[in-house]
Design an enzyme around this catalytic site. Structure first.
Site, PDB file in Angstrom:
ATOM      1  CG  HIS A   1      40.199  13.869   3.165  1.00 35.76           C
ATOM      2  ND1 HIS A   1      39.454  14.000   4.367  1.00 35.76           N
ATOM      3  CD2 HIS A   1      39.722  15.844   3.281  1.00 35.76           C
ATOM      4  CE1 HIS A   1      39.095  14.905   5.166  1.00 35.76           C
ATOM      5  NE2 HIS A   1      39.771  16.037   4.751  1.00 35.76           N
TER       6      HIS A   1
ATOM      7  CD  GLU B   1      39.196  10.125   3.644  1.00 40.85           C
ATOM      8  OE1 GLU B   1      40.295  10.309   3.133  1.00 40.85           O
ATOM      9  OE2 GLU B   1      38.036  11.330   4.482  1.00 40.85           O
TER      10      GLU B   1
ATOM     11  CE  LYS C   1      -3.927   0.390   0.135  1.00 43.57           C
ATOM     12  NZ  LYS C   1      -5.235   0.026  -0.590  1.00 43.57           N
ATOM     13  N   PRO C   2       1.698   1.510   0.582  1.00 43.31           N
ATOM     14  CG  PRO C   2       3.194   1.153   2.360  1.00 43.31           C
ATOM     15  CD  PRO C   2       2.898   0.526   1.897  1.00 43.31           C
TER      16      PRO C   2
ATOM     17  CB  CYS D   1      42.556  16.615   6.939  1.00 41.44           C
ATOM     18  SG  CYS D   1      42.166  18.377   6.264  1.00 41.44           S
TER      19      CYS D   1
ATOM     20  N   GLY E   1      37.953  16.817  10.630  1.00 49.01           N
ATOM     21  CA  GLY E   1      36.882  16.836  11.168  1.00 49.01           C
ATOM     22  C   GLY E   1      37.222  18.150  11.742  1.00 49.01           C
TER      23      GLY E   1
HETATM   24  N1  GLN Z   1      39.829  21.484  10.481  1.00 51.52           N
HETATM   25  C1  GLN Z   1      41.222  21.402  10.446  1.00 51.52           C
HETATM   26  C2  GLN Z   1      40.611  22.226   8.858  1.00 51.52           C
HETATM   27  O1  GLN Z   1      39.960  22.974   8.718  1.00 51.52           O
HETATM   28  C3  GLN Z   1      40.623  19.753   9.391  1.00 51.52           C
HETATM   29  C4  GLN Z   1      39.606  19.461   7.808  1.00 51.52           C
HETATM   30  C5  GLN Z   1      39.448  18.184   7.850  1.00 51.52           C
HETATM   31  O2  GLN Z   1      39.423  16.889   8.446  1.00 51.52           O
HETATM   32  N2  GLN Z   1      38.851  17.878   6.557  1.00 51.52           N
HETATM   33  O3  GLN Z   1      42.009  22.577   8.452  1.00 51.52           O
END
Ligand code: GLN
Length: 673
Positions: A643, A645, A224-225, A437, A410
């Site tokens: 990065h 990854e 039904k959905p 990073c 991060g």
């Molecule tokens: N915050 C850090 C910077 O701006 C690392 C950035 C990240 O890990 N992508 O350089």
């Protein structure tokens, strides 16, 4: 590989966006478009389903491209919290995009061109900027239809047009984010239905991916959905020709017959996307149901080449029979979530809501670890930790069962000091460490505080005052050379945040005699010695890269290029290309002390790779950018500013992940002995 991109014909030539669209459509007659919408619920795995379809079409010899349209209002994914929308994926030319692009690139083994992902916000700002500039819309009332919808169509076509030099792709798979019925998504559906009418017969296809819930109490699958969702889609002018049902297992013919009648779709055009133990198995399920044959029939595509999933099947088979296991701790920032609907944890008697692990924030890292594991015959058991789970007392205990520690990218200062203590332990205990990073930046801060004894060492990102104290071992990059434009870029604290980092594919020159150089060299050599001489990033000379990665490097200047080439040759450097997303960097004032062999016999860093340095006419060279660093005597303590990854593929794991997993296996053995 040698994709060349092309800008759309000069806009001034045309009176309206609609005119440009018509012009592009007339040049793209051979390209087929597949539009994928999602129904009933979000998180159906549309990205993986689309990517699986793309991979199968590619195996039939077609040149396939993919695109994601996101209905939310952010200009791009760059400023979004990964806990809400998953990781931010970065492309060669530096777009900050939806994580589904990662699936597309991994499954299809391609590098997507510009405009492979765009949002409502981007479209609205494009229209409004043109209105302010006084172009295209003079005197008109700007409306969702036709102005926003024309611009959506324009950007769908624009990605296609960037392949124009070799006649456009054979197929573009366009995924419309969100769920049918969302207010934000309506202009996208409207644009797609208009575009389908402008395209020729058999040139486009609409696929609806939907959810079939299984009701335990009645022991049946509910259709039904899906009926409602298709009804909604048809009301928006989009009649699906194919329905793919996401459900726990294959559905019965009876359910298919019911769906066929109620949704107005031929029964042999209804397929299932069952739950699979790992996402790379989905193409096989599609192959078994002959999804691609149906797609080709409906689009009148006549390749006689059979669908071939042998390479991917080899990967999934190996994945199922791995002999070793390594335990990796990933310590990140966007890992644990307490959701509103999480059950209260009564078992432990705390009466608190237990956080769930949210894997999407580091999707590409997770995949890259798995790829490298398979190549090393090892199941990588990844355990995710949130930064602030560690304190000086519990680090040793918490990390005791791990063979390697990875700190991914991060932003922001929460939990950084705890994490720095963790990295100290990892360095001193010789546990393999991989910093990506932010992970590299933290490893450098840790070393500066604990080995160089500069206790206040920090990043300007977490402690802006450290600049005055000259303890800013990680500093804001104020100026760098942008290879893509050939221009110098300037930044300071006042610069707006969105889209202003050092983004996208950049070259890096690796120094011989480093672990990083060796692992890249070995990986490339091994891959290139095989019959099919391909590696996703072979060692491409800098000059040649201008041709190959035209989106990423369009303007390297001749004189500096010649000078750089000489240096590369003399020093026997190796040119690699990696994707970036950072605002801060290792402060050049600290390079000497970080890399100085210590009289006390302490370990020290060596610079494994840097960014080639260019200047624009007359300007002094911008500050030195370190791309990758490693501890000289540690078994594997490597950090990179880029990065890696994003460039790992199931069949071609990334060299640095391979090196890390190898080191983890070795460490595990040494612990057992
Ligand atoms: N915050 C850090 C910077 O701006 C690392 C950035 C990240 O890990 N992508 O350089």
């Amino acid at each position: 590989m040698s994709r060349k991109t092309k800008e759309v014909p000069h806009l001034e030539k045309f009176k309206s966006i609609d005119e440009i669209n018509t012009d592009i459509i007339s040049k793209m007659e051979k390209t087929k478009f597949i539009f994928i919408t999602g129904g009933v619920i979000s998180s159906l795995g549309k990205g993986v389903a689309g990517a699986s379809l793309g991979a199968l079409l590619k195996s039939k010899g077609y040149n396939v491209s993919m695109q994601k349209l996101d209905p939310y209002l952010n200009t791009d994914a760059g400023t979004m919290n990964p806990q809400q929308h998953g990781e931010v994926f970065v492309t060669d030319e530096g777009s900050e995009t939806d994580m589904d692009l990662g699936h597309y690139e991994r499954f299809l083994d391609v590098h997507l061109p510009p405009h492979s992902c765009f949002t409502s916000g981007y479209i609205y700002s494009e229209v409004l900027n043109k209105e302010r500039e006084g172009r295209f819309y003079e005197g008109q009332t700007i409306q969702i239809v036709p102005h926003i919808t024309d611009m959506i169509k324009h950007y769908i076509l624009r990605q296609t047009y960037s392949y124009a030099d070799f006649g456009g792709p054979d197929v573009v798979i366009v995924e419309i984010g969100g769920t049918v019925g969302d207010i934000e998504g309506q202009p996208f559906c409207e644009a797609v239905q208009e575009l389908r009418i402008q395209l020729r017969p058999y040139q486009s296809l609409s696929i609806h991916l939907t959810f079939l819930p299984y009701l335990k109490s009645s022991g049946e699958i509910k259709t039904k959905p899906t009926q409602h969702s298709v009804k909604e889609l048809r009301a928006l002018g989009l009649r699906p020709e194919i329905i793919i049902c996401r459900c726990q297992e294959e559905i019965s013919l009876e359910s298919k017959a019911k769906l066929s009648k109620t949704c107005g779709v031929f029964q042999d055009c209804i397929f299932t996307s069952p739950d699979v133990p790992n996402i790379y198995m989905l193409p096989e399920h599609f192959k078994n149901q002959a999804v691609v044959e149906k797609v080709c029939e409906l689009l009148q595509m006549k390749s006689s080449k059979e669908v071939d999933i042998a390479p991917l099947a080899k990967f999934t088979n190996s994945l199922a029979t791995l002999k070793k296991q390594v335990n990796i701790a990933v310590i990140g920032k966007y890992v644990k979530q307490v959701r509103q609907d999480t059950k209260v944890d009564k078992q432990e008697g705390s009466g608190e809501k237990k956080p769930v692990i949210y894997l999407e924030s580091y999707k590409s890292v997770h995949e890259a670890l798995c790829h490298a594991g398979v190549k090393n015959d090892a199941q990588v058991e990844v355990n995710y930790f949130e930064y602030d789970e560690f304190n000086q007392r519990n680090i040793k205990d918490k990390l005791s069962k791990f063979d390697g520690v990875l700190v991914p990218g991060g932003f922001g200062d929460r939990g950084m000091d705890d994490l720095i203590h963790c990295i100290k332990h990892v360095r001193e205990s010789q546990i393999p460490f991989f910093g990506i990073c932010l992970g590299l930046q933290l490893a450098v801060i840790e070393f500066t505080r604990n080995v160089l004894k500069i206790k206040g060492a920090n990043s300007e990102e977490f402690d802006p005052d450290c600049r005055q104290r000259k303890e800013n071992v990680i500093y804001l990059m104020g100026r760098w050379y942008e290879y893509r434009t050939g221009q110098m870029v300037y930044r300071d604290e006042q610069t707006q945040k969105g889209g202003t980092m050092r983004l996208g594919l950049k070259p890096c020159l690796l120094n011989p005699g480093t672990k990083a150089y060796d692992i890249y060299r070995n990986t490339f050599d091994e891959a290139n010695s095989k019959e099919n001489k391909v590696y996703h990033y072979p060692e491409v000379p800098l000059r040649q890269s201008v041709e190959i990665y035209r989106d990423a490097f369009s303007n390297l200047d001749e004189a500096s290029l010649t000078k750089m080439e000489k240096e590369i040759k003399n020093k026997n450097l190796m040119t690699i290309y990696e994707r970036h997303r950072h605002r801060y960097e290792i402060n050049p004032d600290y390079h000497e002390s970080l890399t100085k062999p210590s009289a006390k016999g302490n370990d020290y860093f060596i610079i494994s790779g840097d960014a080639p340095s260019f200047s624009t006419g007359g300007e002094t060279l911008p500050p030195h950018i370190v791309e990758i660093m490693e501890l000289k005597h540690h078994p594997w303590h490597v950090g990179c500013q880029f990065h890696p990854e994003f460039l790992s593929r199931p069949l071609r794991p990334h060299p640095l992940f391979l090196g890390f997993i190898k080191a983890a296996i070795k460490f595990q053995k040494s612990r057992k002995n």
